[in-house]
Every structure is written in structure tokens, then in C-alpha cells.
Design a protein around this motif. Structure first.
Motif, PDB file in Angstrom:
ATOM      1  N   ILE A 130       0.855  -1.183   0.000  1.00 57.14           N
ATOM      2  CA  ILE A 130       0.000   0.000   0.000  1.00 57.14           C
ATOM      3  C   ILE A 130       0.896   1.239   0.000  1.00 57.14           C
ATOM      4  CG2 ILE A 130      -1.692   1.314   1.327  1.00 57.14           C
ATOM      5  CD1 ILE A 130      -2.731  -1.374   2.406  1.00 57.14           C
TER       6      ILE A 130
ATOM      7  N   ASP B  27      -2.133   5.113  -2.694  1.00 58.12           N
ATOM      8  CA  ASP B  27      -3.366   4.448  -2.270  1.00 58.12           C
ATOM      9  C   ASP B  27      -3.988   5.148  -1.068  1.00 58.12           C
ATOM     10  OD1 ASP B  27      -3.086   2.171  -4.116  1.00 58.12           O
ATOM     11  OD2 ASP B  27      -1.376   1.639  -2.841  1.00 58.12           O
ATOM     12  N   LEU B  28      -3.124   5.695  -0.203  1.00 53.76           N
ATOM     13  CA  LEU B  28      -3.569   6.285   1.060  1.00 53.76           C
ATOM     14  C   LEU B  28      -2.813   7.576   1.318  1.00 53.76           C
ATOM     15  CD1 LEU B  28      -5.148   6.000   3.785  1.00 53.76           C
ATOM     16  CD2 LEU B  28      -3.147   4.757   4.658  1.00 53.76           C
TER      17      LEU B  28
ATOM     18  N   VAL C 151     -11.176   7.538   5.964  1.00 51.27           N
ATOM     19  CA  VAL C 151     -11.210   6.172   6.476  1.00 51.27           C
ATOM     20  C   VAL C 151     -10.892   6.104   7.956  1.00 51.27           C
ATOM     21  CG1 VAL C 151     -10.638   5.206   4.221  1.00 51.27           C
ATOM     22  CG2 VAL C 151      -8.797   5.721   5.830  1.00 51.27           C
TER      23      VAL C 151
ATOM     24  N   TYR D 172      -7.156  -0.490   8.443  1.00 52.58           N
ATOM     25  CA  TYR D 172      -7.340  -0.048   7.065  1.00 52.58           C
ATOM     26  C   TYR D 172      -6.953  -1.147   6.075  1.00 52.58           C
ATOM     27  CZ  TYR D 172      -6.315   2.217   2.635  1.00 52.58           C
ATOM     28  OH  TYR D 172      -6.254   2.527   1.292  1.00 52.58           O
TER      29      TYR D 172
ATOM     30  N   CYS E 264      -7.953   8.289  -4.054  1.00 56.54           N
ATOM     31  CA  CYS E 264      -7.204   7.600  -3.006  1.00 56.54           C
ATOM     32  C   CYS E 264      -7.918   7.756  -1.666  1.00 56.54           C
ATOM     33  CB  CYS E 264      -5.790   8.174  -2.913  1.00 56.54           C
ATOM     34  SG  CYS E 264      -5.759   9.967  -2.759  1.00 56.54           S
ATOM     35  N   ASP E 265      -7.655   6.831  -0.766  1.00 61.21           N
ATOM     36  CA  ASP E 265      -8.206   6.918   0.577  1.00 61.21           C
ATOM     37  C   ASP E 265      -7.447   7.966   1.381  1.00 61.21           C
ATOM     38  OD1 ASP E 265     -10.145   4.886   0.226  1.00 61.21           O
ATOM     39  OD2 ASP E 265      -8.592   3.360   0.505  1.00 61.21           O
TER      40      ASP E 265
ATOM     41  N   ALA F 200     -11.647  -5.754  -1.479  1.00 62.63           N
ATOM     42  CA  ALA F 200     -11.119  -6.221  -2.759  1.00 62.63           C
ATOM     43  C   ALA F 200     -11.605  -7.623  -3.082  1.00 62.63           C
ATOM     44  CB  ALA F 200      -9.588  -6.185  -2.738  1.00 62.63           C
TER      45      ALA F 200
ATOM     46  N   ARG G 187      -9.621  -3.874   6.059  1.00 63.71           N
ATOM     47  CA  ARG G 187     -10.833  -3.442   5.365  1.00 63.71           C
ATOM     48  C   ARG G 187     -10.611  -3.397   3.855  1.00 63.71           C
ATOM     49  NH1 ARG G 187     -11.204   1.624   7.008  1.00 63.71           N
ATOM     50  NH2 ARG G 187     -11.928   0.966   9.058  1.00 63.71           N
ATOM     51  N   ARG G 188      -9.460  -2.892   3.456  1.00 68.47           N
ATOM     52  CA  ARG G 188      -9.132  -2.792   2.031  1.00 68.47           C
ATOM     53  C   ARG G 188      -9.078  -4.184   1.390  1.00 68.47           C
ATOM     54  NH1 ARG G 188      -6.066   0.669  -1.497  1.00 68.47           N
ATOM     55  NH2 ARG G 188      -4.703  -0.533  -2.904  1.00 68.47           N
TER      56      ARG G 188
END
Length: 229
Positions: free
Chosen positions: A2, A49-50, A99, A118, A76-77, A126, A121-122
Motif C-alpha cells: 500500500i 493508495d492512502l 477512512v 485499514y 485515493c483513501d 477487494a 478493510r481494504r
């Protein structure tokens, strides 16, 4: 892996947060930024991604920056990391879909727990297949039963759901190490959640003796009138 963008106007905190990320398995820092404009440029160049977003930046308020990010198509988160304790800031962050919201100052354990939540959850989203309302609820992070609606301090509902699912789906009993391997968390974390399930009567625990070492604690989901370990 990530990819993470760290945004904070204090270079000392940038280095601290970067170090925290790099100590967390499965995450890496691809860029750092100290202003809103630097953040927008880093988003274009690195596509993280974050984003770990401070709210008090020198050129823009963090939530206004988040609105601009969304308007320009950056999906992106975002995890807010800030000293802002105003209720309206927290409510606005929720409305904008952050998030997580972590108040400064915090420890590495607090930070690592949020990143673990996180990542879980990601990964769950997916791999999610929507078959019924329970799957939809899980995608929106809503507890589907009262069993995990109220968690003790220091526990997360996301991790609790993963541990519960692993235990429910196991053909036999699980050790903490086996549970941890199945869902991608540490053995210590798995042990805490399994013990919490046992303490609340939702799991059974028994000791398995082998050799001269300490007995292994094994857990099984408690089913009505089901077999004992």
C-alpha cells in the motif's frame, strides 16, 4: 504493498510519521508533502493508495484540500492525522469519507492499529462478493450482529469481524498463530481477539499438551449444542 503519501507542514512530524509507516508491514511511503500544492503535485506523480493528511497546512485547510482532490478525480483513501478536535471538523471528515481520524499526539501502537484496520478493510473489500445484505453491511463496515457491535477499548470491529469469520469457517479449532496467518494480523493481536471471544462466551478454548513446553491454547466457535474441543 500500500503506497502512502504523508502530508504535514511540520518536517519533524513528517519524518516521524514516515518512520511509523515504514515500520508497518505492507505499507511504504512514496512521497511527502508540506503544503496543499505539494500534495496535489505528489498525487499526480505518485498516485498513492492512502494519504495521511494533516488539517492545518500553511496554504489550505486540509478538508478543503480533500474536496479539491475529489473534484480533480483523485480517489485515493484519506486518513486524517491532526490536532483538530472541533466536532464540526470531525463531522465534515466523516461526510467526506475519510477512512480514519487520528488525533495528535499518538503512539506507534495507536498508529499501527489504524493502519492494520485499514489494510484489513481494504483487503476485505477487494475480495468481497455481494450475495446478501450481510455482505453489503460488511462492505459499509456495519456490524451484522450484536456480538461485535460494542467492542472493548483498544479493539476494532473490523479486526473482530475477521477473527470471528476465521473461527466460524475453521473446520476444527484454531490457535492464535493459525488465526493470525489466515487473516494477516500479528499473533499477539489474534490472541487478544480470540480471548475476548472466549471471555464473552462466543468461543470455546481448550489446552493442547505436546511435549514439555507450555500447552497450546486452541479456540473453536461456540455453536448451540455443538461439539466441544
Amino acid at each position: 504493498m500500500i503506497d502512502v503519501l504523508v502530508v504535514d507542514d511540520d518536517f519533524r512530524l513528517v519524518n516521524i510519521h514516515r518512520g511509523f509507516v515504514e515500520r508497518t508491514p505492507g505499507f511504504r511511503v512514496v512521497a511527502c508533502a508540506r503544503t496543499g500544492e505539494e500534495t496535489m503535485a505528489a498525487l499526480v506523480e505518485h498516485r498513492p493508495d492512502l494519504v495521511l493528511l494533516d488539517l492545518y497546512l500553511p496554504d489550505v485547510f486540509g478538508l478543503d484540500l480533500l474536496r479539491r482532490m475529489r473534484a480533480e478525480g483523485h480517489e485515493c483513501d484519506v486518513m486524517v492525522i491532526s490536532a483538530a478536535r472541533e466536532a464540526e471538523a470531525v463531522r465534515a471528515a466523516v461526510r467526506l469519507g475519510v477512512v480514519s481520524y487520528l488525533l495528535k499526539p499518538f503512539s506507534f501502537d495507536d498508529f499501527g492499529e489504524r493502519l492494520e484496520q485499514y489494510a484489513n478493510r481494504r483487503a476485505g473489500l477487494a475480495a468481497a462478493a455481494v450475495r446478501d445484505q450481510a455482505d453489503v453491511d460488511r462492505a459499509f463496515d456495519r456490524p451484522t450482529t450484536g456480538a461485535i457491535a460494542m467492542m472493548p477499548k483498544g479493539f476494532s470491529s473490523e479486526t473482530a469481524k475477521l477473527v470471528e469469520s476465521a473461527l466460524r469457517e475453521a473446520e476444527g479449532s484454531l490457535s492464535a498463530a493459525e488465526c493470525a496467518e489466515r487473516i494477516g494480523i500479528s499473533r499477539v493481536s489474534a490472541r487478544r481477539y480470540l480471548e475476548q471471544l472466549a471471555e464473552t462466551g462466543r468461543a470455546e478454548v481448550a489446552l493442547k499438551y505436546s511435549g514439555r513446553g507450555r500447552p497450546e491454547r486452541r479456540y473453536r466457535w461456540r455453536r448451540p449444542d455443538g461439539p466441544q474441543i
